[in-house]
Write a protein that holds these residues in place. Structure first.
Motif, PDB file in Angstrom:
ATOM      1  N   UNK A 137      58.066 103.360   9.721  1.00  0.00           N
ATOM      2  CA  UNK A 137      58.224 101.731  10.188  1.00  0.00           C
ATOM      3  C   UNK A 137      58.940 101.765  11.693  1.00  0.00           C
ATOM      4  N   UNK A 138      59.926 102.659  11.823  1.00  0.00           N
ATOM      5  CA  UNK A 138      60.662 102.319  13.343  1.00  0.00           C
ATOM      6  C   UNK A 138      59.537 102.882  14.200  1.00  0.00           C
ATOM      7  N   UNK A 175      66.260  96.503   3.905  1.00  0.00           N
ATOM      8  CA  UNK A 175      65.002  97.250   3.363  1.00  0.00           C
ATOM      9  C   UNK A 175      65.405  97.158   1.694  1.00  0.00           C
ATOM     10  N   UNK A 176      64.217  97.040   1.033  1.00  0.00           N
ATOM     11  CA  UNK A 176      64.467  96.910  -0.579  1.00  0.00           C
ATOM     12  C   UNK A 176      63.726  97.917  -1.289  1.00  0.00           C
ATOM     13  N   UNK A 177      62.522  98.415  -0.635  1.00  0.00           N
ATOM     14  CA  UNK A 177      61.892  99.504  -1.535  1.00  0.00           C
ATOM     15  C   UNK A 177      60.667  99.897  -0.671  1.00  0.00           C
ATOM     16  N   UNK A 178      60.094 101.017  -1.248  1.00  0.00           N
ATOM     17  CA  UNK A 178      58.994 101.578  -0.346  1.00  0.00           C
ATOM     18  C   UNK A 178      57.945 102.246  -1.449  1.00  0.00           C
ATOM     19  N   UNK A 179      56.958 102.045  -1.490  1.00  0.00           N
ATOM     20  CA  UNK A 179      55.894 102.700  -2.270  1.00  0.00           C
ATOM     21  C   UNK A 179      54.482 103.111  -1.793  1.00  0.00           C
ATOM     22  N   UNK A 197      61.873 107.008   0.966  1.00  0.00           N
ATOM     23  CA  UNK A 197      62.612 105.629   1.498  1.00  0.00           C
ATOM     24  C   UNK A 197      62.741 106.355   3.087  1.00  0.00           C
ATOM     25  N   UNK A 198      63.292 107.335   3.227  1.00  0.00           N
ATOM     26  CA  UNK A 198      63.583 107.766   4.657  1.00  0.00           C
ATOM     27  C   UNK A 198      62.302 108.071   5.590  1.00  0.00           C
ATOM     28  N   UNK A 199      61.160 108.619   4.752  1.00  0.00           N
ATOM     29  CA  UNK A 199      59.674 108.765   5.340  1.00  0.00           C
ATOM     30  C   UNK A 199      59.306 107.249   5.809  1.00  0.00           C
ATOM     31  N   UNK A 242      49.918 102.185   8.013  1.00  0.00           N
ATOM     32  CA  UNK A 242      48.804 103.354   8.057  1.00  0.00           C
ATOM     33  C   UNK A 242      49.559 104.569   8.738  1.00  0.00           C
ATOM     34  N   UNK A 243      49.871 105.563   8.196  1.00  0.00           N
ATOM     35  CA  UNK A 243      50.495 106.692   8.800  1.00  0.00           C
ATOM     36  C   UNK A 243      49.400 107.332   9.572  1.00  0.00           C
TER      37      UNK A 243
END
Length: 241
Positions: A28-29, A133-137, A21-23, A173-174
């Motif tokens: 996103x930020x 924020x809810x989730x990240x996958x 989640x932190x990543x 996209x990272x």
């Protein structure tokens, strides 16, 4: 041109992995801060976006379109299946393909067309202030085959929820530090009559320095004050006088 709202989509058959989640939130930020800084310089450095929009209405109808937007050196161009718009420092031209109408006006009278678009690019800034924020996958193949993306899901709060938005999803996209896809889900009975609004960004540049369109805007449709042959069946509405 109605206010552009940049939003929406979801793809089936993706592979899901857990993601920090932190990543996700840090990525996103970083992406949103980068985009915000680039928008400030956009008027001088130019802008180009090619994207695919898919709208699902509450009644079940589906609308899809490919959009091209370019902005540079006092010129602005917007193109979709239904309409093409050209704006320079003298005139504004809109070609309405569905109704077969060509509209021409002085640039000052249509200056709001470009302003509405640049304002629409900033709409995410206001949306982000009302998202939880809810989730990240991690997903693969959502936009381009064999490419991985961070899928980050937000729930709306405050004014955004009151406006009828039920959820907002971003695919990031990272490698490119960019948003590749956005999906907005609407609550049942919303005033827009929408179920989903999806946007896939195929190309996005804040440093476009090409010629937005050749010649002058009026030259796209007129020669010697007569419509070009390809527009012989169109009605001309000229409001320059």
């Amino acid at each position: 041109m109605k206010r552009l709202i940049i939003l929406t989509l979801g793809l089936a058959g993706s592979i899901l992995l857990s993601a920090s989640n932190d990543d996700c939130l840090n990525l996103f930020k970083r992406i949103t801060e980068k985009a915000r800084a680039q928008r400030v310089l956009m008027v001088k450095s130019g802008f180009e976006m090619n994207c695919h929009v898919k709208v699902i209405q509450a009644a079940g109808q589906i609308f899809e379109d490919d959009l091209i937007v370019r902005l540079h050196a006092k010129k602005y161009h917007y193109k979709s299946k239904s309409i093409a718009m050209y704006l320079d420092d003298r005139n504004f031209v809109a070609i309405q393909n569905d109704s077969k109408v060509i509209f021409i006006a002085k640039a000052q009278a249509a200056a709001g067309q470009k302003d509405q678009f640049t304002q629409a690019l900033s709409i995410m800034d206001s949306l982000q202030r009302h998202m939880v924020f809810k989730s990240c996958t991690k997903e693969f193949g959502t936009v381009s085959k064999d490419e991985g993306y961070h899928k980050i899901v937000f729930a709306p709060s405050g004014e955004i929820r009151k406006a009828g938005i039920d959820g907002i999803v971003y695919w990031l996209s990272e490698a490119e530090a960019s948003v590749k896809k956005i999906l907005v889900r609407y609550a049942e009975g919303n005033e827009y009559g929408l179920k989903e609004y999806e946007l896939i960004i195929n190309k996005l540049s804040y440093t476009y320095d090409g010629d937005v369109f050749k010649g002058e805007s009026v030259g796209r449709v007129l020669k010697n004050n007569s419509l070009l042959p390809e527009f012989k069946d169109f009605q001309l509405v000229d409001k320059r006088n």
